[in-house]
Scaffold this motif. Structure first.
Motif, mmCIF file in Angstrom:
data_model
loop_
_atom_site.group_PDB
_atom_site.id
_atom_site.type_symbol
_atom_site.label_atom_id
_atom_site.label_comp_id
_atom_site.label_asym_id
_atom_site.label_seq_id
_atom_site.Cartn_x
_atom_site.Cartn_y
_atom_site.Cartn_z
ATOM 1 N N GLU A 1 -15.442 32.023 1.166
ATOM 2 C CA GLU A 1 -14.134 32.793 1.599
ATOM 3 C C GLU A 1 -13.177 31.621 1.490
ATOM 4 O OE1 GLU A 1 -12.169 35.128 5.410
ATOM 5 O OE2 GLU A 1 -14.448 35.222 4.976
ATOM 6 N N ALA A 2 -13.712 30.308 2.137
ATOM 7 C CA ALA A 2 -12.588 29.331 2.278
ATOM 8 C C ALA A 2 -12.333 28.844 0.810
ATOM 9 C CB ALA A 2 -13.030 28.156 3.080
ATOM 10 N N LYS A 3 -13.054 28.672 -0.071
ATOM 11 C CA LYS A 3 -12.983 28.255 -1.448
ATOM 12 C C LYS A 3 -11.939 29.257 -2.180
ATOM 13 C CE LYS A 3 -15.882 26.363 -5.209
ATOM 14 N NZ LYS A 3 -16.997 25.859 -5.553
ATOM 15 N N GLU A 4 -12.182 30.342 -1.936
ATOM 16 C CA GLU A 4 -11.065 31.355 -2.477
ATOM 17 C C GLU A 4 -9.772 31.001 -2.173
ATOM 18 O OE1 GLU A 4 -11.501 34.260 -4.527
ATOM 19 O OE2 GLU A 4 -13.557 33.606 -4.945
ATOM 20 N N LYS A 5 -9.436 30.461 -0.980
ATOM 21 C CA LYS A 5 -8.212 30.081 -0.615
ATOM 22 C C LYS A 5 -7.950 28.539 -0.611
ATOM 23 C CE LYS A 5 -8.426 33.600 3.026
ATOM 24 N NZ LYS A 5 -8.631 33.717 4.282
ATOM 25 N N GLY A 6 -8.926 27.727 -1.225
ATOM 26 C CA GLY A 6 -8.626 26.348 -1.573
ATOM 27 C C GLY A 6 -8.940 25.208 -0.051
ATOM 28 N N GLY A 7 -9.795 26.080 0.759
ATOM 29 C CA GLY A 7 -9.910 25.297 1.998
ATOM 30 C C GLY A 7 -11.107 24.779 2.250
ATOM 31 N N GLU A 8 -12.042 24.657 1.193
ATOM 32 C CA GLU A 8 -13.206 24.206 1.488
ATOM 33 C C GLU A 8 -13.667 23.142 2.018
ATOM 34 O OE1 GLU A 8 -12.658 23.615 -3.080
ATOM 35 O OE2 GLU A 8 -11.873 24.829 -1.375
ATOM 36 N N THR A 9 -13.011 21.714 1.492
ATOM 37 C CA THR A 9 -13.097 20.680 2.002
ATOM 38 C C THR A 9 -12.745 20.258 3.412
ATOM 39 O OG1 THR A 9 -12.396 19.881 -0.341
ATOM 40 C CG2 THR A 9 -12.328 18.294 1.457
ATOM 41 N N ILE A 10 -11.577 20.974 3.888
ATOM 42 C CA ILE A 10 -11.388 20.986 5.103
ATOM 43 C C ILE A 10 -12.244 21.644 6.105
ATOM 44 C CG2 ILE A 10 -9.608 21.851 7.154
ATOM 45 C CD1 ILE A 10 -7.582 21.626 4.919
ATOM 46 N N LEU A 11 -12.910 22.768 5.782
ATOM 47 C CA LEU A 11 -13.989 23.480 6.365
ATOM 48 C C LEU A 11 -15.145 22.396 6.616
ATOM 49 C CD1 LEU A 11 -15.180 26.053 7.722
ATOM 50 C CD2 LEU A 11 -15.901 26.763 5.607
ATOM 51 N N PHE A 12 -15.662 22.027 5.430
ATOM 52 C CA PHE A 12 -16.825 21.085 5.426
ATOM 53 C C PHE A 12 -16.768 19.864 6.547
ATOM 54 C CE2 PHE A 12 -18.842 17.323 3.730
ATOM 55 C CZ PHE A 12 -20.156 17.659 3.922
ATOM 56 N N ASN A 13 -15.468 19.269 6.329
ATOM 57 C CA ASN A 13 -15.493 18.023 7.228
ATOM 58 C C ASN A 13 -15.209 18.428 8.816
ATOM 59 O OD1 ASN A 13 -14.987 15.579 5.674
ATOM 60 N ND2 ASN A 13 -14.128 17.075 4.322
ATOM 61 N N GLN A 14 -14.785 19.515 8.864
ATOM 62 C CA GLN A 14 -14.514 20.004 10.279
ATOM 63 C C GLN A 14 -15.995 20.241 10.896
ATOM 64 O OE1 GLN A 14 -11.916 20.182 12.329
ATOM 65 N NE2 GLN A 14 -10.167 20.342 10.887
ATOM 66 N N LEU A 15 -16.932 20.739 10.054
ATOM 67 C CA LEU A 15 -18.051 21.259 10.759
ATOM 68 C C LEU A 15 -18.968 20.032 10.916
ATOM 69 C CD1 LEU A 15 -18.405 24.809 8.891
ATOM 70 C CD2 LEU A 15 -17.685 24.083 11.114
ATOM 71 N N THR B 1 -10.082 12.628 8.792
ATOM 72 C CA THR B 1 -9.487 14.016 9.331
ATOM 73 C C THR B 1 -10.255 13.981 10.955
ATOM 74 O OG1 THR B 1 -9.759 14.926 7.023
ATOM 75 C CG2 THR B 1 -9.739 16.542 9.030
ATOM 76 N N LYS B 2 -9.532 14.634 11.682
ATOM 77 C CA LYS B 2 -9.764 14.957 13.157
ATOM 78 C C LYS B 2 -10.147 16.411 13.224
ATOM 79 C CE LYS B 2 -6.315 11.830 15.408
ATOM 80 N NZ LYS B 2 -5.126 11.865 16.179
ATOM 81 N N LYS C 1 -10.239 24.294 17.769
ATOM 82 C CA LYS C 1 -9.646 25.783 17.725
ATOM 83 C C LYS C 1 -10.414 26.484 16.240
ATOM 84 C CE LYS C 1 -5.946 28.993 18.062
ATOM 85 N NZ LYS C 1 -4.327 28.969 18.053
ATOM 86 N N GLU C 2 -10.177 25.806 15.280
ATOM 87 C CA GLU C 2 -10.943 26.210 13.905
ATOM 88 C C GLU C 2 -12.359 26.054 14.144
ATOM 89 O OE1 GLU C 2 -9.138 24.179 10.523
ATOM 90 O OE2 GLU C 2 -7.066 24.750 11.102
ATOM 91 N N VAL C 3 -13.117 25.149 14.703
ATOM 92 C CA VAL C 3 -14.336 24.951 14.761
ATOM 93 C C VAL C 3 -14.743 26.097 15.676
ATOM 94 C CG1 VAL C 3 -16.162 23.532 15.652
ATOM 95 C CG2 VAL C 3 -14.367 22.411 14.274
ATOM 96 N N ARG C 4 -14.102 26.455 16.823
ATOM 97 C CA ARG C 4 -14.744 27.309 17.730
ATOM 98 C C ARG C 4 -14.758 28.711 17.077
ATOM 99 N NH1 ARG C 4 -10.675 27.126 21.055
ATOM 100 N NH2 ARG C 4 -11.424 25.177 22.054
ATOM 101 N N ALA C 5 -13.859 28.907 15.935
ATOM 102 C CA ALA C 5 -13.699 30.389 15.236
ATOM 103 C C ALA C 5 -14.835 30.489 14.504
ATOM 104 C CB ALA C 5 -12.360 30.403 14.449
ATOM 105 N N PHE C 6 -15.109 29.426 13.935
ATOM 106 C CA PHE C 6 -16.523 29.448 13.142
ATOM 107 C C PHE C 6 -17.729 29.392 13.881
ATOM 108 C CE2 PHE C 6 -20.500 27.157 11.236
ATOM 109 C CZ PHE C 6 -20.522 27.602 10.039
#
Length: 502
Positions: free
Chosen positions: A61-75, A202-203, A207-212
């Motif tokens: 889902e994140a890749k469809e929006k171009g946000g896969e790198t941010i998601l990976f590094n957050q997690l 990246t910090k 809040k985003e991590v909690r949603a995951f």
């Protein structure tokens, strides 16, 4: 290739069990080591399989929006921190928890179980980081690399046991696991670094991590249910004579071998397809993938389970009966294995169903079913062991597996509207008939087993089983057989065309 590497992985797991059986047989050392691995492995599965099941749909889902790198590094950063805390808590509380769970362990067995558990708990931080990297590789359809990393862990365990088991006993296996998780993590870091996914500066946005993790936790708890039920099995087994814990663990690992090879492999490959179909709102395609996955699993898992049950004593004799593992241990393990047959069948079919529910973001429903299955397993274990002794432990697992699969399938059908069409049900009937004929042929082969060594008998019986099943598939016109045959011919044609071009 993925099936080949998965087969190699499971063979590595069998080799580890063979090494443990050789050095420790069905003694208190084997019981203590296997019992000690249960609780840490529960957390390992919570992190690894749970992460994959939650990460893949979110990543797609994140890749469809171009946000896969941010998601990976957050997690990976957040999971690393959480895993470090879990490791510290696990090490601290092992001396308190293990005596409560296994009160029948005494003296050297209790000491061994506690200290081995502490070593395994120390692996949690590395397992947590490994989980995120493996989930990323699966989401990018690079399944082979995550399997290779698991083979590395098993390889270090086997090597450590061979080198050190005579001096330090089962501790060698735990130390080997720790080394393996570190080497495996370094291997995956190199792979991911080459894809330029790392953003060290990246910090973590909690809040985003909690949603995951709101999605992850129910999924991970659901995945952990199987290990909780195995812990329940081991607790009940520990109340019986020395060796029963070993019988239960070896039997379950062996019987669930087809599930690990076929069901998990097919489920892993199907999962991203389901996620992509759902992300693009192609629900007809989504339902087709569900049905195809279930049909393929049925076609391969039915003969695998039935053939294994017919040949079970010979298989155990070939794999384990050497060193400290006696003929008595073989007989005990075989009897337990028969009663586990239902659990592998029902949980194998549930793999695809569960992936469908994870994709639909219904992990909380699976969590409720899973928690209910734990209560049912406790009740069934208590009733059945009071009735027929330790044989009631695997029987309880089979009953729980049936109830679990029915509940999961019912919920998914309600969400997507039925899965199996009438032609599919007819195909399953043909598969069952083919399996019964195959089983009869293997039983007939058993009449001449006196003329063979155990190894040659197994090879010949398996060969006969495969030929008869394939022949029945051809005569009964089972569509999956023709599909796989056509696909194989297409692959051979493409390969010959490439060779001619080069």
């Amino acid at each position: 290739m993925f099936i080949l590497f998965t087969l190699l992985l499971k063979i590595s797991g069998l080799l580890r069990d063979m090494v443990v059986a050789y050095y420790f047989g069905d003694t208190y050392q084997a019981d203590a080591y296997l019992a000690a691995f249960i609780i840490p492995n529960m957390i390992f599965l919570f992190l690894t399989t749970g992460m994959k099941n939650a990460f893949v749909p979110s990543y797609v889902e994140a890749k469809e929006k171009g946000g896969e790198t941010i998601l990976f590094n957050q997690l990976w950063k957040a999971t690393g921190m959480i895993s470090l805390v879990l490791a510290f808590i696990g090490i601290l509380f092992s001396p308190v928890v293990i005596p409560i769970i296994y009160p029948n362990f005494q003296g050297a067995a209790m000491t061994l179980a506690i200290h081995t558990t502490m070593i395994f708990m120390g692996c949690i931080m590395f397992v947590g980081l490994n989980a995120v990297f493996e989930a990323y590789l699966d989401a990018e359809s690079k399944y082979i690399f995550s399997v290779i990393s698991q083979i590395i862990v098993l390889g270090t365990m086997i090597s450590a046991a061979i080198l050190l088991a005579s001096e330090i006993g089962p501790y060698a296996l735990a130390i080997g696991y720790l080394i393996g998780t570190i080497v495996s993590l370094l291997f995956k870091i190199i792979l991911v670094y080459r894809h330029q996914m790392f953003q060290l500066a990246t910090k973590v946005n909690w809040k985003e991590v909690r949603a995951f993790f709101v999605i992850f936790i129910p999924v991970a708890i659901t995945v952990m249910v199987g290990q909780v039920n195995l812990a329940v099995d081991n607790i009940f087994a520990s109340y019986f004579k020395e060796g029963v814990v070993t019988y239960v663990n070896y039997a379950k690992n062996l019987v669930h071998f087809p599930q690990a090879i076929f069901a998990v492999t097919i489920g892993t490959i199907t999962f991203p397809l389901l996620a992509k179909s759902y992300a693009k709102k192609k629900m007809v395609q989504f339902n087709n993938h569900l049905e195809q996955g279930l049909m393929v699993i049925s076609y391969v898992i039915f003969p695998a389970i039935v053939g294994m049950m017919v040949l079970m004593p010979s298989i155990i004799r070939l794999l384990f009966e050497r060193g400290a593992f006696t003929a008595e241990a073989t007989n005990g393990t075989a009897v337990v294995a028969y009663y586990y047959a239902g659990s592998v069948l029902f949980f194998s079919l549930a793999v695809i169903v569960n992936n469908g529910l994870y994709t639909l973001k219904k992990g909380h429903m699976l969590m409720m079913i899973g928690l209910g299955s734990i209560l049912l397993n406790l009740l069934c274990n208590w009733l059945f062991t009071s009735w027929i002794g330790y044989i009631g432990i695997p029987l309880a697992s089979s009953v729980v597996g049936l109830c679990y699969a029915i509940c999961c399938y019912g919920i998914l059908s309600k969400q997507v509207g039925g899965i199996f069409t009438k032609p599919s049900i007819i195909e399953i009937g043909k598969m069952i008939l083919a399996v019964l004929i195959m089983a009869g042929a293997i039983v007939l082969v058993g009449e001449i087993r006196a003329f063979f060594t155990n190894s040659l008998y197994l090879i010949f019986a398996i060969f006969v089983g495969i030929v008869i099943y394939a022949l029945c598939s051809y005569i009964l016109k089972i569509q999956l057989f023709y599909f796989l045959l056509k696909y194989r011919k297409k692959q051979d044609h493409n390969r010959s065309m490439l060779e001619e071009e080069s």
